[in-house]
Design a protein around this motif. Structure first.
Motif, mmCIF file in Angstrom:
data_model
loop_
_atom_site.group_PDB
_atom_site.id
_atom_site.type_symbol
_atom_site.label_atom_id
_atom_site.label_comp_id
_atom_site.label_asym_id
_atom_site.label_seq_id
_atom_site.Cartn_x
_atom_site.Cartn_y
_atom_site.Cartn_z
ATOM 1 N N HIS A 160 24.928 3.519 -68.730
ATOM 2 C CA HIS A 160 23.506 3.398 -69.047
ATOM 3 C C HIS A 160 22.675 4.112 -67.983
ATOM 4 C CE1 HIS A 160 19.849 1.737 -70.651
ATOM 5 N NE2 HIS A 160 19.523 1.246 -69.464
ATOM 6 N N SER A 161 21.648 4.825 -68.440
ATOM 7 C CA SER A 161 20.777 5.535 -67.494
ATOM 8 C C SER A 161 19.359 5.575 -68.040
ATOM 9 C CB SER A 161 21.277 6.962 -67.238
ATOM 10 O OG SER A 161 21.248 7.727 -68.426
ATOM 11 N N HIS B 165 21.365 5.714 -62.713
ATOM 12 C CA HIS B 165 22.619 5.555 -63.442
ATOM 13 C C HIS B 165 23.222 4.185 -63.107
ATOM 14 C CE1 HIS B 165 22.847 9.794 -64.726
ATOM 15 N NE2 HIS B 165 22.296 10.059 -63.542
ATOM 16 N N SER B 166 23.483 3.390 -64.154
ATOM 17 C CA SER B 166 24.067 2.061 -63.975
ATOM 18 C C SER B 166 25.478 2.027 -64.540
ATOM 19 C CB SER B 166 23.199 0.999 -64.665
ATOM 20 O OG SER B 166 21.889 1.015 -64.166
ATOM 21 N N THR C 255 16.553 9.872 -62.113
ATOM 22 C CA THR C 255 17.412 9.168 -63.068
ATOM 23 C C THR C 255 18.202 8.087 -62.348
ATOM 24 O OG1 THR C 255 17.630 11.211 -64.349
ATOM 25 C CG2 THR C 255 19.172 9.441 -64.844
ATOM 26 N N SER D 294 15.262 7.267 -66.960
ATOM 27 C CA SER D 294 14.626 8.303 -66.143
ATOM 28 C C SER D 294 13.126 8.093 -66.083
ATOM 29 C CB SER D 294 14.924 9.698 -66.715
ATOM 30 O OG SER D 294 16.308 9.972 -66.726
#
Length: 373
Positions: free
Chosen positions: A145-146, A140-141, A138, A148
């Motif tokens: 926002h993420s 993660h930003s 995953t 996968s």
């Protein structure tokens, strides 16, 4: 590492798709021909009846028929999109970020979330979670926002082999997936770009803790498997050996027993592995015993099913004993000839109750033979 690296999905074997296509095309005609042989109806007549019934169904239920047609069209479209995604999808890593290009039409890719970019400048963390069997990577930003991906699925674009990227049997933890020398290619490429991959360890399992075998009784599915084994084994013992009401004339249906045993073994093994990740030796033993019990129970259960599904019900046939120990029917003429289960004087006649149902195999009622199975 300044140049981009591209990854692709494993391509399905063309011969497998062709084999399924041939089976789908020829399966229905072969089934109709076999049904005609079984019912002793000419194939042409049977096809005409099927077509006529199909046309009548369309006329009487046009809404249902239309819905089935739309579902068929949707299935064809979905199969094409899946095939296109499998062949055209690319996961590109470069100096600026990582991006997934699905190869699908843009509106479909956006709806399925199969197309996205993640820039390194906005990336907060990369987490590897899940299990060795089902890992999940995953990204993660900022802004919550993420996205996968399954890191196991992606092969280097120039890879010539379509074999799995690693052997699961050699992996004992998620840490082994990020090994610099023998880890997953996608994770090694991220490390080469200087991206730190955090590992979110799952809750330790029985296999990882090395729990003694006696602790297996704390696993609900293991208790259910044990209870099922005892129930199936007990039923096979009582209804198939100690007090059987019926017996096969031509021997047990090995195909039914094998199919039942293999299905139970695969189903129980898959459930225990995926849900609890028990030791493989324990799972193999549990699944094997369940499969064996299911196969043995399928024999008397098949007798019950065959008797209950006989469209004509029990048929009483008169037999005469032969000098060679066989029984030949007097009436009706189409009753089967079979070996007498007990020694009878030559010329002696006996009434035997027969069944022939869904399994299309002859069986007799043991009570009508004087209790001799």
């Amino acid at each position: 590492m300044d140049e981009s690296v591209s990854f692709r999905l494993p391509r399905p074997k063309r011969w497998i798709s062709f084999a399924f296509f041939v089976l789908a095309i020829t399966g229905i005609p072969i089934g109709v021909v076999m049904l005609g042989w079984e019912l002793q109806i000419p194939t042409g007549t049977l096809i005409g009846v099927v077509v006529q019934e199909w046309v009548e169904w369309i006329k009487t239920e046009p809404v249902t028929a239309g819905a089935c047609g739309l579902l068929g069209v949707a299935a064809v479209i979905f199969d094409h999109l899946q095939y296109r995604y499998q062949h055209r999808a690319r996961l590109n890593l470069g100096p600026d970020g990582i991006a997934l290009h699905s190869g699908l039409p843009r509106f479909i890719a956006a709806w399925l979330e199969r197309q996205w970019p993640v820039r390194w400048s906005t990336l907060q963390r990369v987490v590897l979670s899940g299990t060795v069997i089902q890992p999940r990577l995953t990204f993660h930003s900022r802004g919550g926002h993420s996205v996968s991906v399954d890191p196991e699925q992606w092969h280097p674009r120039d890879a010539t082999s379509e074999t799995p990227v690693f052997r699961r049997s050699r992996r004992r933890s998620l840490q082994s997936l990020v090994d610099k020398d023998d880890g997953l290619p996608l994770l090694r490429a991220l490390q080469a770009l200087g991206v730190n991959v955090e590992i979110e360890q799952p809750t330790p399992t029985i296999a990882e803790q090395g729990t003694p075998a006696r602790e297996l009784i704390r696993v609900p599915d293991f208790v259910l498997a044990g209870s099922t084994f005892l129930a199936l084994g007990g039923y096979a013992l009582v209804d198939g050996y100690l007090a059987p009401p019926y017996a096969y004339i031509d021997g047990p249906p090995w195909w039914l027993m094998a199919a039942t045993g293999v299905s139970m073994t695969m189903a129980s093994g898959s459930i225990l592995l995926l849900r609890h990740r028990l030791l493989k030796a324990d799972v193999a033993a549990i699944a094997g015993f369940l499969g064996l019990a299911s196969a043995l129970a399928a024999c008397p259960a098949g007798l019950r099913l065959n008797a209950a599904s006989d469209p004509d019900g029990p048929t009483t046939a008169r037999y005469v004993a032969q000098p060679n120990g066989t029984l030949r029917p007097v009436t009706p003429d189409d009753a089967p000839v079979f070996k007498a289960p007990a020694k009878l004087p030559a010329g002696e006649q006996q009434d035997i109750v027969l069944y022939r149902g869904l399994l299309r195999r002859w069986q007799y009622e043991i009570a009508s033979m004087g209790g001799n199975p």
